[in-house]
Design an enzyme around this catalytic site. Structure first.
Site, short mmCIF file in Angstrom:
data_model
loop_
_atom_site.label_atom_id
_atom_site.label_comp_id
_atom_site.label_asym_id
_atom_site.label_seq_id
_atom_site.Cartn_x
_atom_site.Cartn_y
_atom_site.Cartn_z
N SER A 172 12.73 -5.60 -2.28
CA SER A 172 12.53 -4.98 -0.97
C SER A 172 11.79 -3.67 -1.17
O SER A 172 10.63 -3.70 -1.55
CB SER A 172 13.83 -4.78 -0.18
OG SER A 172 13.50 -4.48 1.16
N CYS A 204 17.49 -6.90 -1.46
CA CYS A 204 17.92 -8.18 -0.91
C CYS A 204 18.65 -9.04 -1.95
O CYS A 204 18.75 -10.25 -1.79
CB CYS A 204 16.73 -8.94 -0.33
SG CYS A 204 15.43 -9.27 -1.51
N HIS A 243 11.78 10.79 0.99
CA HIS A 243 11.10 11.71 1.91
C HIS A 243 11.73 13.08 1.71
O HIS A 243 12.97 13.20 1.70
CB HIS A 243 11.29 11.28 3.36
CG HIS A 243 10.94 9.86 3.63
ND1 HIS A 243 9.64 9.43 3.78
CD2 HIS A 243 11.71 8.76 3.75
CE1 HIS A 243 9.63 8.13 4.00
NE2 HIS A 243 10.88 7.70 3.97
#
Length: 94
Positions: free
Chosen positions: A43, A63, A48
């Protein structure tokens, strides 16, 4: 800084046995932060930073089952974080 964030994400990938397909990074003009995204076969893994708020967020979407990773300890060490909140959401079975 980007180099430190790259080391952090590389540690996550290596220690959890994840596979990177590609990555993208962007450093915003000062006083902005850094955004990085690793596209994984499992995935994705993103970071950030918001230096004006003293905040960084790290998101791993995976996943497949994987071992736990010591997020609290590692974010404190890699980022110098003093307050860490870890949230885990299980995908569940259909």
């Amino acid at each position: 800084d980007r180099a430190g964030l790259e080391r952090l994400l590389s540690a996550v990938v290596a220690e959890l046995g994840l596979s990177v397909v590609t990555e993208a990074w962007h450093t915003f003009p000062a006083p902005g932060g850094v955004t990085g995204m690793l596209l994984l076969t499992e995935s994705h893994l993103c970071v950030h930073t918001y230096p004006e708020r003293g905040v960084a967020t790290v998101n791993l979407y995976c996943c497949r089952e994987r071992p736990e990773w010591p997020w609290d300890e590692r974010l404190r060490r890699h980022l110098g974080a003093t307050d860490v909140t870890v949230r885990r959401f299980d995908r569940g079975q259909p």
